[in-house]
Scaffold this motif. Structure first.
Motif, PDB file in Angstrom:
ATOM      1  N   LEU A  50     -23.626 178.944 -39.117  1.00 54.65           N
ATOM      2  CA  LEU A  50     -22.561 178.828 -40.113  1.00 54.65           C
ATOM      3  C   LEU A  50     -22.202 180.228 -40.594  1.00 54.65           C
ATOM      4  CD1 LEU A  50     -20.771 177.088 -42.022  1.00 54.65           C
ATOM      5  CD2 LEU A  50     -22.636 177.226 -43.687  1.00 54.65           C
ATOM      6  N   GLY A  51     -20.959 180.626 -40.374  1.00 51.26           N
ATOM      7  CA  GLY A  51     -20.466 181.891 -40.885  1.00 51.26           C
ATOM      8  C   GLY A  51     -19.925 181.701 -42.295  1.00 51.26           C
ATOM      9  N   ILE A  52     -20.322 182.566 -43.212  1.00 53.27           N
ATOM     10  CA  ILE A  52     -19.876 182.490 -44.607  1.00 53.27           C
ATOM     11  C   ILE A  52     -19.106 183.766 -44.914  1.00 53.27           C
ATOM     12  CG2 ILE A  52     -20.609 182.220 -47.011  1.00 53.27           C
ATOM     13  CD1 ILE A  52     -23.169 180.910 -45.965  1.00 53.27           C
ATOM     14  N   ARG A 225     -16.225 185.594 -36.091  1.00 58.36           N
ATOM     15  CA  ARG A 225     -15.577 184.859 -35.004  1.00 58.36           C
ATOM     16  C   ARG A 225     -16.429 184.853 -33.742  1.00 58.36           C
ATOM     17  NH1 ARG A 225      -9.277 185.792 -33.254  1.00 58.36           N
ATOM     18  NH2 ARG A 225      -9.023 183.832 -32.117  1.00 58.36           N
ATOM     19  N   ASN A 226     -17.181 185.933 -33.529  1.00 57.50           N
ATOM     20  CA  ASN A 226     -17.965 186.073 -32.298  1.00 57.50           C
ATOM     21  C   ASN A 226     -19.330 185.405 -32.354  1.00 57.50           C
ATOM     22  OD1 ASN A 226     -16.037 187.658 -30.897  1.00 57.50           O
ATOM     23  ND2 ASN A 226     -16.655 189.463 -32.051  1.00 57.50           N
ATOM     24  N   ILE A 227     -19.728 184.909 -33.509  1.00 58.59           N
ATOM     25  CA  ILE A 227     -21.096 184.380 -33.606  1.00 58.59           C
ATOM     26  C   ILE A 227     -21.163 182.975 -34.201  1.00 58.59           C
ATOM     27  CG2 ILE A 227     -21.631 185.320 -35.912  1.00 58.59           C
ATOM     28  CD1 ILE A 227     -24.410 186.106 -34.724  1.00 58.59           C
ATOM     29  N   ALA A 228     -20.158 182.560 -34.989  1.00 53.65           N
ATOM     30  CA  ALA A 228     -20.272 181.320 -35.765  1.00 53.65           C
ATOM     31  C   ALA A 228     -19.770 180.090 -35.015  1.00 53.65           C
ATOM     32  CB  ALA A 228     -19.513 181.459 -37.083  1.00 53.65           C
ATOM     33  N   ASP A 229     -20.450 178.968 -35.233  1.00 50.57           N
ATOM     34  CA  ASP A 229     -19.967 177.667 -34.757  1.00 50.57           C
ATOM     35  C   ASP A 229     -19.008 177.066 -35.781  1.00 50.57           C
ATOM     36  OD1 ASP A 229     -21.719 177.595 -32.436  1.00 50.57           O
ATOM     37  OD2 ASP A 229     -23.346 177.309 -33.868  1.00 50.57           O
ATOM     38  N   ARG A 230     -19.361 177.188 -37.055  1.00 48.24           N
ATOM     39  CA  ARG A 230     -18.506 176.745 -38.159  1.00 48.24           C
ATOM     40  C   ARG A 230     -18.357 177.912 -39.132  1.00 48.24           C
ATOM     41  NH1 ARG A 230     -20.411 172.592 -41.462  1.00 48.24           N
ATOM     42  NH2 ARG A 230     -18.503 171.365 -41.517  1.00 48.24           N
ATOM     43  N   ILE A 242     -13.822 174.913 -45.040  1.00 52.39           N
ATOM     44  CA  ILE A 242     -14.972 174.926 -44.142  1.00 52.39           C
ATOM     45  C   ILE A 242     -14.669 174.029 -42.942  1.00 52.39           C
ATOM     46  CG2 ILE A 242     -16.120 173.092 -45.458  1.00 52.39           C
ATOM     47  CD1 ILE A 242     -18.805 174.395 -44.663  1.00 52.39           C
ATOM     48  N   GLY A 243     -15.040 174.518 -41.751  1.00 54.58           N
ATOM     49  CA  GLY A 243     -14.791 173.724 -40.566  1.00 54.58           C
ATOM     50  C   GLY A 243     -15.166 174.464 -39.295  1.00 54.58           C
ATOM     51  N   ASP A 244     -14.850 173.855 -38.164  1.00 51.59           N
ATOM     52  CA  ASP A 244     -15.107 174.446 -36.856  1.00 51.59           C
ATOM     53  C   ASP A 244     -14.443 175.816 -36.768  1.00 51.59           C
ATOM     54  OD1 ASP A 244     -15.817 174.047 -33.852  1.00 51.59           O
ATOM     55  OD2 ASP A 244     -13.695 174.617 -33.871  1.00 51.59           O
ATOM     56  N   ALA A 245     -15.148 176.788 -36.194  1.00 49.44           N
ATOM     57  CA  ALA A 245     -14.648 178.159 -36.162  1.00 49.44           C
ATOM     58  C   ALA A 245     -13.286 178.253 -35.478  1.00 49.44           C
ATOM     59  CB  ALA A 245     -15.657 179.060 -35.448  1.00 49.44           C
ATOM     60  N   LYS A 246     -13.106 177.547 -34.390  1.00 48.51           N
ATOM     61  CA  LYS A 246     -11.837 177.597 -33.677  1.00 48.51           C
ATOM     62  C   LYS A 246     -10.707 177.046 -34.535  1.00 48.51           C
ATOM     63  CE  LYS A 246      -9.572 176.179 -29.378  1.00 48.51           C
ATOM     64  NZ  LYS A 246      -9.713 175.432 -28.093  1.00 48.51           N
ATOM     65  N   ALA A 247     -10.970 175.955 -35.242  1.00 46.21           N
ATOM     66  CA  ALA A 247      -9.949 175.359 -36.105  1.00 46.21           C
ATOM     67  C   ALA A 247      -9.594 176.280 -37.262  1.00 46.21           C
ATOM     68  CB  ALA A 247     -10.424 174.012 -36.626  1.00 46.21           C
TER      69      ALA A 247
END
Length: 330
Positions: A50-52, A225-230, A242-247
């Motif tokens: 989770l990227g914050i 962007r290079n490490i997080a799933d969400r 909060i959500g999927d990194a791509k979204a």
């Protein structure tokens, strides 16, 4: 949108870490309070990163320190494997702490300058005292090799290493007690860009090798962007989106998220700069705005934004949640 007002509510049985309504306040002077976190809710699945993200002062580091109980918590819960970390005390808290380890922002100052780095890495075993001698020495050397530090350098001290090497030492120290959750608080912000990539690759390798769940805190969306799933976006002690990194990168809904993405210095940002434009200064966490905390800088603010605080709501049936009265729906 389906409203829950309770953060990113996924099936709690699948979550390794579940934070609900977490609030942290610090006294300022005799009668004032700094509202560092106000009702923060989110969850993290096992094996997830989770990227914050958010500006300085939004509460990212306070959140990290609160999860491992370095801060006093006013209210809320931090559920980990059926236990509420927010209420644990004494031996109960001590027993769970090896499972949640942290990598700090400044790689050099986070290491004791008086101690040899092999002893810095081994300190956790010394504190717990359950495994010493040959096993401990071998374990420390294995971790040093894993993070790319020659065990022959174990008698050196922190000032004899570069910033990137010190961060590798910090990672080895965090992994010593076989944690389940690794909290990374701006782990590459103090490093050169080329070294940042090396440390990020190392964290990815360690995540796979040791089966880690990561909370990765940063103000740099390119890094996240290079490490997080969400991704979870914070502003002035609150969760915005909060959500999927791509979204989050391709279809951001909150005006603040769009402003952060528009500020990314790349030839083709995912949000037009003019569209993400915001003005004004970040309000003081001592006296946050009424209603939505972003209302003083938001180009889409309307009357309700100054009166009513938006609740976290789910976007349809997607794994995408935001707190905004006037989101960008496209």
């Amino acid at each position: 949108m389906a409203g829950s007002g309770d953060g990113s509510l996924r099936s709690e049985g699948d979550m390794l870490l579940t934070v609900r309504h977490l609030s942290v306040e610090f006294p300022v002077g005799r009668k004032r309070l700094l509202y560092a976190l106000s009702g923060v809710s989110f969850d993290v699945a096992e094996g997830e990163t989770l990227g914050i993200v958010g500006e300085s002062g939004c509460g990212k580091s306070t959140l990290a320190k609160s999860i491992i109980r370095l801060n006093q918590i006013k209210s809320g819960s931090i559920e980990y494997q059926g236990r509420n970390l927010a209420t644990l005390r004494g031996d109960e808290l001590r027993r769970v702490r090896p499972d949640l380890q942290m990598i700090f922002q400044d790689p050099i100052s986070s290491l004791n300058p008086r101690r040899k780095i092999r002893n810095v890495i081994a300190e956790g075993l010394a504190i717990w005292g359950d495994r010493q001698g040959v096993w401990a020495r071998n374990h420390v050397e294995e971790l040093m090799v894993s993070v790319g530090i020659d065990p022959k350098l174990g008698d050196r001290r922190a000032h004899q290493f570069s910033g990137g090497q010190c961060q590798r030492i910090g990672i080895a120290r965090a992994l010593l007690l076989d944690p389940k959750v690794l909290i990374c608080d701006e782990p590459v912000s103090a490093l050169d860009v080329s070294v940042q990539a090396q440390v990020l690759n190392l964290l990815e390798d360690m995540k796979i090798r040791y089966g880690l769940t990561l909370l990765f805190i940063s103000h740099d969306l390119c890094v996240v962007r290079n490490i997080a799933d969400r991704i979870m976006v914070m502003y002035l002690g609150k969760v915005c989106e909060i959500g999927d990194a791509k979204a989050i990168f391709e279809h951001p809904k909150h005006p603040y998220t769009r402003a952060l993405l528009a500020a990314i210095p790349e030839p083709a940002p995912t949000v037009e700069v003019a569209e993400g434009d915001i003005s004004g200064e970040l309000p003081s966490p001592i006296d946050p705005p009424q209603g939505c905390r972003f209302n003083t800088r938001c180009p889409r603010a309307t009357e309700i934004c100054f009166i009513e605080e938006p609740l976290i709501t789910q976007l349809g049936d997607q794994d995408h949640y935001l707190a905004c009265h006037n989101p960008v729906i496209s």
